[in-house]
Design a protein around this motif. Structure first.
Motif, PDB file in Angstrom:
ATOM      1  N   ALA A 387       0.900  -1.204  -0.027  1.00 12.23           N
ATOM      2  CA  ALA A 387      -0.059  -0.055  -0.118  1.00 12.23           C
ATOM      3  C   ALA A 387       0.697   1.117  -0.004  1.00 12.23           C
ATOM      4  O   ALA A 387       1.948   1.386   0.756  1.00 12.23           O
ATOM      5  CB  ALA A 387      -0.930  -0.056   1.235  1.00 12.23           C
ATOM      6  N   GLY A 388       0.434   2.262  -0.662  1.00  6.24           N
ATOM      7  CA  GLY A 388       1.298   3.688  -0.969  1.00  6.24           C
ATOM      8  C   GLY A 388       2.442   3.382  -1.776  1.00  6.24           C
ATOM      9  O   GLY A 388       3.005   4.359  -1.868  1.00  6.24           O
ATOM     10  N   VAL A 389       2.526   2.228  -2.702  1.00  2.00           N
ATOM     11  CA  VAL A 389       3.595   2.437  -3.484  1.00  2.00           C
ATOM     12  C   VAL A 389       3.017   1.831  -5.147  1.00  2.00           C
ATOM     13  O   VAL A 389       2.109   1.019  -5.168  1.00  2.00           O
ATOM     14  CB  VAL A 389       4.563   1.267  -3.336  1.00  2.00           C
ATOM     15  N   ALA A 390       3.173   2.777  -5.882  1.00  6.91           N
ATOM     16  CA  ALA A 390       2.824   2.415  -7.228  1.00  6.91           C
ATOM     17  C   ALA A 390       3.968   1.883  -8.125  1.00  6.91           C
ATOM     18  O   ALA A 390       5.128   2.311  -8.056  1.00  6.91           O
ATOM     19  CB  ALA A 390       2.200   3.337  -8.015  1.00  6.91           C
ATOM     20  N   THR A 391       3.984   0.759  -9.005  1.00  7.32           N
ATOM     21  CA  THR A 391       4.979   0.514  -9.999  1.00  7.32           C
ATOM     22  C   THR A 391       4.771   0.944 -11.438  1.00  7.32           C
ATOM     23  O   THR A 391       3.482   0.519 -11.788  1.00  7.32           O
ATOM     24  CB  THR A 391       5.000  -1.095  -9.943  1.00  7.32           C
ATOM     25  N   VAL A 392       5.626   1.594 -12.055  1.00 11.89           N
ATOM     26  CA  VAL A 392       5.551   2.235 -13.389  1.00 11.89           C
ATOM     27  C   VAL A 392       6.480   1.213 -14.267  1.00 11.89           C
ATOM     28  O   VAL A 392       7.428   0.840 -13.845  1.00 11.89           O
ATOM     29  CB  VAL A 392       5.949   3.442 -13.313  1.00 11.89           C
ATOM     30  N   ASP A 393       5.722   0.827 -15.205  1.00 16.18           N
ATOM     31  CA  ASP A 393       6.438  -0.117 -16.174  1.00 16.18           C
ATOM     32  C   ASP A 393       6.501   0.181 -17.590  1.00 16.18           C
ATOM     33  O   ASP A 393       5.461   0.760 -18.300  1.00 16.18           O
ATOM     34  CB  ASP A 393       5.850  -1.756 -16.063  1.00 16.18           C
ATOM     35  N   VAL A 394       7.660   0.386 -18.239  1.00 16.63           N
ATOM     36  CA  VAL A 394       8.015   0.416 -19.483  1.00 16.63           C
ATOM     37  C   VAL A 394       8.483  -0.546 -20.443  1.00 16.63           C
ATOM     38  O   VAL A 394       9.589  -1.090 -19.869  1.00 16.63           O
ATOM     39  CB  VAL A 394       8.798   1.836 -19.537  1.00 16.63           C
ATOM     40  N   ALA A 395       7.724  -0.917 -21.217  1.00 18.84           N
ATOM     41  CA  ALA A 395       8.018  -2.342 -21.956  1.00 18.84           C
ATOM     42  C   ALA A 395       8.208  -2.037 -23.558  1.00 18.84           C
ATOM     43  O   ALA A 395       7.511  -1.107 -24.033  1.00 18.84           O
ATOM     44  CB  ALA A 395       7.218  -3.416 -21.525  1.00 18.84           C
TER      45      ALA A 395
END
Length: 467
Positions: A387-395
């Motif tokens: 909670a309180g953490v986002a993951t940004v993914d660039v593929a």
């Protein structure tokens, strides 16, 4: 106990604005907390912002949270937690959250350190037996002014808790009002907590004395306010110095190694050209010289870009998805061949993050656009982790970061940077880590996907994220 009071009229550190909630939430969401830390505060707003973030994080980690109120009324604490977005009533009904009078644990009139540690141990065991991941305890220490004890008895309790702490699944936050506790008390308390929160910053405590060494520590520290200021400054300076040293090491390595090697290529080819009168080879040799010179120019310009970019980083909370969309739109306008597919997060994942997320996205996508013949990438946001953490993914469909660059970033060293791409990825690593995030490259070979995490807070209005 004698009331170590009377420091409420001080100016200086006490006159500064209280910290904002999002910053301390981000620190609690990403830091590796010890089992025993302390909050030193001056204002109620500062205190409640910190403890609300502490409680919120405990609920997100499926811990049972117990708040021991004293200086604040129970309802004051409940209202502050409600304002954070926690459904306090539901959590209390289910036994996940208790907000009660501190005397229920510390005793009504006479304080017994050993008995109190036993009580905390019972709470911890009960939490685990009830299926929780552990116990998160937040206590207002002003109860000690009314108890029949000296402050040294409180410190004895703190030490005894530390000695037995490894047996507990507990994270405890002790709260000390700098307008109530005097310098002698603050100095003693400062020695008993491995980390402290002061003026909105979670700091490693250079004055912490482990329990085994406590008997040999000598006289207690004094001038607690000065020590707290030094703790905060030392922590900030150490982190800034570490980042600057790493940055300078990388840039200097590029200037010393890569530029020198390319210059040697240019000089060697020029020597050959001057000695040769073979016309057929001239065009090819000129091409080699030009390519090397262009690499030299590109690397030099990238080094300048890196330094200027990092010097001008502007931190501030922005809506996460809006920031990503704006960055993608800008890049597609600048790079006509670039095609970006943006996979939007579900509505309940709307959150705000530090604005450096835009810089990180820009650098990663720019690398892909530069390295790929078909610059087509997908950007997605996940909130399925802590909670309180986002993951940004660039593929991308093909690798756009070399194995050498990946290995360099994983090891934290600056060796073998062969291209400006390496500097761009260092920028991503630096800016993400500056907000307590992390950079990941899941593949073992050449990299076709970059992930980075960033702390987040609700973007608008309270949300029920605790039940």
């Amino acid at each position: 106990m004698p009331d170590p009071v009377g420091r409420g009229t001080e100016t200086g550190a006490g006159s500064r604005d209280p910290p904002d909630g999002p910053r301390i939430r981000a620190q609690f969401a990403t830091a590796d907390l010890p089992r025993h830390l302390a909050l030193f505060y001056r204002t109620r707003a500062e205190q409640l912002a910190t403890v609300s973030a502490f409680v919120e994080r405990g609920l997100a980690l499926d811990e049972r949270v117990v708040y021991l109120a004293d200086e604040n009324e129970v309802e004051t604490v409940v209202d502050a937690l409600d304002a954070t977005g926690i459904d306090v009533a539901a959590c209390r009904d289910r036994g996940r959250l208790r907000v009660e009078d501190a005397r229920a644990v510390y005793g009504e009139d006479t304080f017994d350190p050993a008995r109190t540690v036993d009580g905390v141990e019972s709470l911890a065991r009960e939490a685990v037996e009830d299926g929780y991941a552990g116990l998160r305890l937040a206590g207002e220490n002003t109860w000690s002014f009314e108890a029949d004890c000296e402050f040294d008895s409180v410190i004895e309790f703190e030490r005894d808790f530390d000695r037995r702490c490894p047996e507990f699944e507990v994270t405890a936050l002790c709260q000390y009002s700098l307008d109530r506790f005097d310098d002698a008390a603050v100095g003693k308390a400062l020695q008993t907590h491995e980390q402290v929160v002061y003026r909105g910053r979670l700091c490693e405590n250079p004055y912490y004395v482990p329990p085994a060494e406590a008997l040999e520590a000598g006289a207690p520290l004094s001038n607690g306010t000065l020590l707290l200021e030094q703790t905060r400054d030392v922590d900030r300076f150490e982190r800034d110095i570490e980042r600057r040293e790493q940055r300078l090491s990388v840039v200097n390595r590029v200037l010393r190694h890569n530029l020198r090697n390319d210059l040697n290529v240019i000089l060697g080819r020029l020597d050959w050209f001057e000695r040769s009168d073979a016309d057929p080879g001239q065009a090819e040799q000129i091409r080699v010289i030009r390519d090397a010179a262009e690499r030299l120019l590109a690397l030099s310009e990238k080094a300048r870009h890196v330094d200027r970019t990092l010097e001008s980083v502007d931190h501030g909370q922005v809506p996460l998805l809006d920031c990503i969309e704006e960055t993608v739109d800008d890049l597609e306008s600048e790079l006509p061949d670039l095609r970006v597919t943006l996979e939007r997060a579900p509505p309940d994942a709307a959150a705000a993050a530090d604005s450096v997320v835009g810089l990180a996205i820009r650098e990663v996508i720019s690398v892909a656009a530069e390295r790929l013949d078909d610059p087509s990438v997908t950007v997605s946001v996940r909130t399925d982790g802590p909670a309180g953490v986002a993951t940004v993914d660039v593929a991308a469909t093909d690798p756009f970061v070399s194995q050498g660059t990946r290995d360099t970033l994983r090891s934290g060293s600056e060796e073998s940077l062969q291209h400006a791409v390496g500097l761009s990825m260092w920028v991503v690593k630096w800016v993400v880590e500056s907000v307590n995030g992390s950079l990941r490259m899941p593949s073992d070979g050449p990299v076709d996907r970059i992930e980075f995490t960033v702390p987040t807070v609700p973007s608008s209005g309270p949300t029920d994220r605790s039940v």
